[in-house]
Design an enzyme around this catalytic site. Structure first.
Site, PDB file in Angstrom:
ATOM      1  N   MET A   1     -17.015 -10.673  16.813  1.00 51.97           N
ATOM      2  CA  MET A   1     -16.082 -11.442  16.013  1.00 51.97           C
ATOM      3  C   MET A   1     -15.395 -10.485  15.034  1.00 51.97           C
ATOM      4  O   MET A   1     -15.950 -10.161  13.990  1.00 51.97           O
ATOM      5  CB  MET A   1     -16.834 -12.547  15.271  1.00 51.97           C
ATOM      6  CG  MET A   1     -15.943 -13.415  14.447  1.00 51.97           C
ATOM      7  SD  MET A   1     -16.774 -14.775  13.575  1.00 51.97           S
ATOM      8  CE  MET A   1     -17.767 -15.524  14.823  1.00 51.97           C
ATOM      9  N   PRO A   2     -14.207  -9.993  15.340  1.00 50.16           N
ATOM     10  CA  PRO A   2     -13.514  -9.066  14.446  1.00 50.16           C
ATOM     11  C   PRO A   2     -12.996  -9.736  13.173  1.00 50.16           C
ATOM     12  O   PRO A   2     -12.439 -10.836  13.211  1.00 50.16           O
ATOM     13  CB  PRO A   2     -12.342  -8.556  15.287  1.00 50.16           C
ATOM     14  CG  PRO A   2     -12.722  -8.828  16.702  1.00 50.16           C
ATOM     15  CD  PRO A   2     -13.556 -10.069  16.651  1.00 50.16           C
ATOM     16  N   PHE A   3     -13.201  -9.050  12.061  1.00 52.12           N
ATOM     17  CA  PHE A   3     -12.641  -9.455  10.773  1.00 52.12           C
ATOM     18  C   PHE A   3     -11.679  -8.352  10.342  1.00 52.12           C
ATOM     19  O   PHE A   3     -12.055  -7.182  10.311  1.00 52.12           O
ATOM     20  CB  PHE A   3     -13.738  -9.621   9.718  1.00 52.12           C
ATOM     21  CG  PHE A   3     -14.637 -10.787   9.972  1.00 52.12           C
ATOM     22  CD1 PHE A   3     -14.350 -12.026   9.417  1.00 52.12           C
ATOM     23  CD2 PHE A   3     -15.759 -10.651  10.767  1.00 52.12           C
ATOM     24  CE1 PHE A   3     -15.183 -13.105   9.652  1.00 52.12           C
ATOM     25  CE2 PHE A   3     -16.593 -11.727  11.008  1.00 52.12           C
ATOM     26  CZ  PHE A   3     -16.305 -12.957  10.452  1.00 52.12           C
ATOM     27  N   HIS A  40     -10.444 -12.992  12.826  1.00 52.37           N
ATOM     28  CA  HIS A  40     -10.172 -13.556  11.502  1.00 52.37           C
ATOM     29  C   HIS A  40      -9.397 -12.532  10.688  1.00 52.37           C
ATOM     30  O   HIS A  40      -9.851 -11.400  10.519  1.00 52.37           O
ATOM     31  CB  HIS A  40     -11.486 -13.902  10.791  1.00 52.37           C
ATOM     32  CG  HIS A  40     -12.309 -14.882  11.555  1.00 52.37           C
ATOM     33  ND1 HIS A  40     -12.243 -16.233  11.329  1.00 52.37           N
ATOM     34  CD2 HIS A  40     -13.189 -14.699  12.574  1.00 52.37           C
ATOM     35  CE1 HIS A  40     -13.067 -16.847  12.159  1.00 52.37           C
ATOM     36  NE2 HIS A  40     -13.651 -15.939  12.922  1.00 52.37           N
TER      37      HIS A  40
END
Length: 61
Positions: A1-3, A40
């Site tokens: 899940m990249p931020f 995100h």
């Protein structure tokens, strides 16, 4: 899940920030092979007087 966190001086319109978030999402999805739903993007509007590289206040522009 990249931020993805982006710090910018205040002054961009909501439309500019939306476009930036969409385009960053596209690139991260393509390069990291991540689904767009998992990406995100955080855009932080920094007021002038909050950034001090090398101990000196950085001004907009």
């Amino acid at each position: 899940m990249p931020f993805v966190k982006i710090d910018l001086f205040e002054g961009r319109s909501q439309e500019q920030k939306i476009q930036l978030a969409r385009e960053v999402t596209e690139v991260v999805s393509r390069v990291a092979k991540a689904p767009k739903e998992a990406i995100h993007v955080f855009i932080n509007d920094m007021p002038e007087g909050t950034y001090y590289p090398h101990g000196e206040m950085k001004k907009k522009g």
